[in-house]
Design an enzyme around this catalytic site. Sequence first.
Site, PDB file in Angstrom:
ATOM      1  CE1 TYR A  53      -0.751  10.358   4.077  1.00 49.29           C
ATOM      2  CE2 TYR A  53       1.530  10.216   3.359  1.00 49.29           C
ATOM      3  CZ  TYR A  53       0.345   9.605   3.699  1.00 49.29           C
ATOM      4  OH  TYR A  53       0.250   8.236   3.650  1.00 49.29           O
TER       5      TYR A  53
ATOM      6  CE1 TYR B  15       2.848  14.033  11.334  1.00 51.43           C
ATOM      7  CE2 TYR B  15       2.939  14.991   9.143  1.00 51.43           C
ATOM      8  CZ  TYR B  15       2.264  14.268  10.110  1.00 51.43           C
ATOM      9  OH  TYR B  15       1.017  13.780   9.828  1.00 51.43           O
TER      10      TYR B  15
ATOM     11  CB  CYS C 100      -4.258  34.889  12.619  1.00 52.58           C
ATOM     12  SG  CYS C 100      -4.034  36.127  13.877  1.00 52.58           S
ATOM     13  CD  GLU C 101      -1.670  28.469  15.053  1.00 52.11           C
ATOM     14  OE1 GLU C 101      -2.875  28.795  15.007  1.00 52.11           O
ATOM     15  OE2 GLU C 101      -1.255  27.416  15.525  1.00 52.11           O
TER      16      GLU C 101
ATOM     17  CD  GLU D 257      -2.580  -1.275   2.628  1.00 52.35           C
ATOM     18  OE1 GLU D 257      -3.698  -1.780   2.624  1.00 52.35           O
ATOM     19  OE2 GLU D 257      -2.014  -0.855   3.668  1.00 52.35           O
ATOM     20  N   PRO D 258       1.591   1.515  -1.066  1.00 51.62           N
ATOM     21  CG  PRO D 258       2.649   1.531  -3.148  1.00 51.62           C
ATOM     22  CD  PRO D 258       1.736   0.711  -2.277  1.00 51.62           C
ATOM     23  N   GLY D 259       1.740   5.032  -0.606  1.00 60.66           N
ATOM     24  CA  GLY D 259       0.995   6.272  -0.816  1.00 60.66           C
ATOM     25  C   GLY D 259       1.975   7.373  -1.195  1.00 60.66           C
TER      26      GLY D 259
HETATM   27  N1  LLP Z   1      -1.295   1.644   4.590  1.00 58.00           N
HETATM   28  C1  LLP Z   1      -1.713   2.004   5.804  1.00 58.00           C
HETATM   29  C2  LLP Z   1      -2.518   1.080   6.593  1.00 58.00           C
HETATM   30  C3  LLP Z   1      -1.376   3.258   6.323  1.00 58.00           C
HETATM   31  O1  LLP Z   1      -1.790   3.577   7.543  1.00 58.00           O
HETATM   32  C4  LLP Z   1      -0.615   4.149   5.541  1.00 58.00           C
HETATM   33  C5  LLP Z   1      -0.280   5.477   6.044  1.00 58.00           C
HETATM   34  C6  LLP Z   1      -0.209   3.741   4.268  1.00 58.00           C
HETATM   35  C7  LLP Z   1      -0.560   2.481   3.831  1.00 58.00           C
HETATM   36  C8  LLP Z   1       0.585   4.611   3.354  1.00 58.00           C
HETATM   37  O2  LLP Z   1       1.826   4.977   3.862  1.00 58.00           O
HETATM   38  P1  LLP Z   1       2.874   5.763   2.916  1.00 58.00           P
HETATM   39  O3  LLP Z   1       3.283   4.809   1.839  1.00 58.00           O
HETATM   40  O4  LLP Z   1       2.188   6.934   2.348  1.00 58.00           O
HETATM   41  O5  LLP Z   1       3.962   6.111   3.827  1.00 58.00           O
HETATM   42  N2  LLP Z   1       0.313  12.291   7.525  1.00 58.00           N
HETATM   43  C9  LLP Z   1       1.610  11.662   7.665  1.00 58.00           C
HETATM   44  C10 LLP Z   1       1.625  10.251   7.146  1.00 58.00           C
HETATM   45  C11 LLP Z   1       0.599   9.356   7.785  1.00 58.00           C
HETATM   46  C12 LLP Z   1       0.587   7.986   7.196  1.00 58.00           C
HETATM   47  C13 LLP Z   1      -0.584   7.229   7.668  1.00 58.00           C
HETATM   48  N3  LLP Z   1      -0.715   5.941   7.128  1.00 58.00           N
HETATM   49  C14 LLP Z   1       2.651  12.535   6.966  1.00 58.00           C
HETATM   50  O6  LLP Z   1       2.291  13.579   6.421  1.00 58.00           O
HETATM   51  O7  LLP Z   1       3.818  12.202   6.966  1.00 58.00           O
END
Ligand code: LLP
Length: 428
Positions: A387, A331, A358-359, A287-289
């Site tokens: 993100y 982060y 305003c912060e 599950e790459p995002g």
């Molecule tokens: N699968 C599951 C179950 C997850 O919880 C996540 C991310 C992914 C896949 C995808 O992960 P990736 O490949 O994108 O790293 N908002 C944070 C990142 C939170 C990630 C949450 N879960 C940021 O901006 O760094």
Amino acid sequence: MKRNVTIKNGELQLGGVPASALAAEYGTPLYVMEEETVRRNMRAFRSSMEEFYGEGLVCYASKAFCCKEIYRIADQEGLGADVVSLGELYTAKCAGFPMEKVCFHGNNKSEEELRAALEYGVGRIVADSLSELARLSRLAGEMGRKAPVLLRIKPGIDAHTHDFIRTGQIDSKFGLALETGEAMEGVREALALPNLSLRGVHCHIGSQIFQVEPFVEAARVMMEFLGDVKEETGAELADLNLGGGFGIRYTDADEPVPFGDYMGPVSRAVRETAEKRGLSMPFVLIEPGRSIVGEAGTTLYTTGPVKEIPGVRSYLAVDGGMGDNPRYILYQAKYDMLPACRADEPADRVYTVAGKCCESGDLLGENVPLPEMKEGELLAVLSTGAYNYSMASRYNRRGVPPVVMVKDGASRLIVRGESLEDLVQNDL
Ligand code: LLP
């Protein structure tokens, strides 16, 4: 800067379009997504799945960047999708995304969400707790369905990343722990409940991870667990979903690992453990995002006043900030930035880049290397594809900026920016 950016006559080009042309057409702040980069990353994941496993499913983690167009592209590239809310699921459905290729996550899914998943025919519902298993079986029974289930497991891996985005360790709100026997109890429950069909297990150890070992270790632990499941219950589960989390380049300090360098050792661990435990090779999902959309995105801003505070710091204001990119506040995430129309000039100054909310904490970065900056310039922040838009807020009643997709010298709007009318439309 180590990354590849295309600069022509000193100006940053995105998908073959000069940054200034994009700003002139759509205004700033503006999220820009390069389609070729997105598709190239999707293909790279797919082909390394084929190379190392022969089959499997790459599910794009749509929380990284969610809108109809990205689901259409993921579908065209043969990917599945990870969704984690009714909103993401609904967006995928509206885009015509094949529901059997969707994994539905969440540590506290509502009945409405579970019902929608069953009604839409989602391929895998990733159950996160024992109570969810019971709820899901009951709902599936009421609807005359059998719910396809993966169980989310905490493999007990402590990946080195920011605390807020670590998820694989025992102290996590996600999933069932192996150490306490909860995970095996979940398997027994899922096998025993009448309206569930347990397809396999899932884990996700965290995000923005650069080491290969935690992924290998997680795969090994999960395969050992599948071995235990077979021994203790006789059931050989088919699916192994190893989640996402592959790190990308935000600045030169980041050294991303090529996809194959993860997939090779991980697939070896899966194969070896399968042989050791007398299991068939599982059907592997990932599950790459971030690693699909992160480096494809650039945000363009117009600079405002520069405030030099002698002996302290120089503030450079931009016309966006924490509303469109909360990652510095959350982060302390670092980004490379460039003056888009003087992109090849040496960065011999440092600025604190401040948003317009305003912060005081509304910053996009501190000690950001840039050439001397003036008011009214175009500033590009790189690697904002993941993100940023998906975590945008309307703080101070600033609308979320538009998103444009660029490719082969042309641009198209894929998400309209929020107008003043949009901002008040739900107010009564
Ligand atoms: N699968 C599951 C179950 C997850 O919880 C996540 C991310 C992914 C896949 C995808 O992960 P990736 O490949 O994108 O790293 N908002 C944070 C990142 C939170 C990630 C949450 N879960 C940021 O901006 O760094």
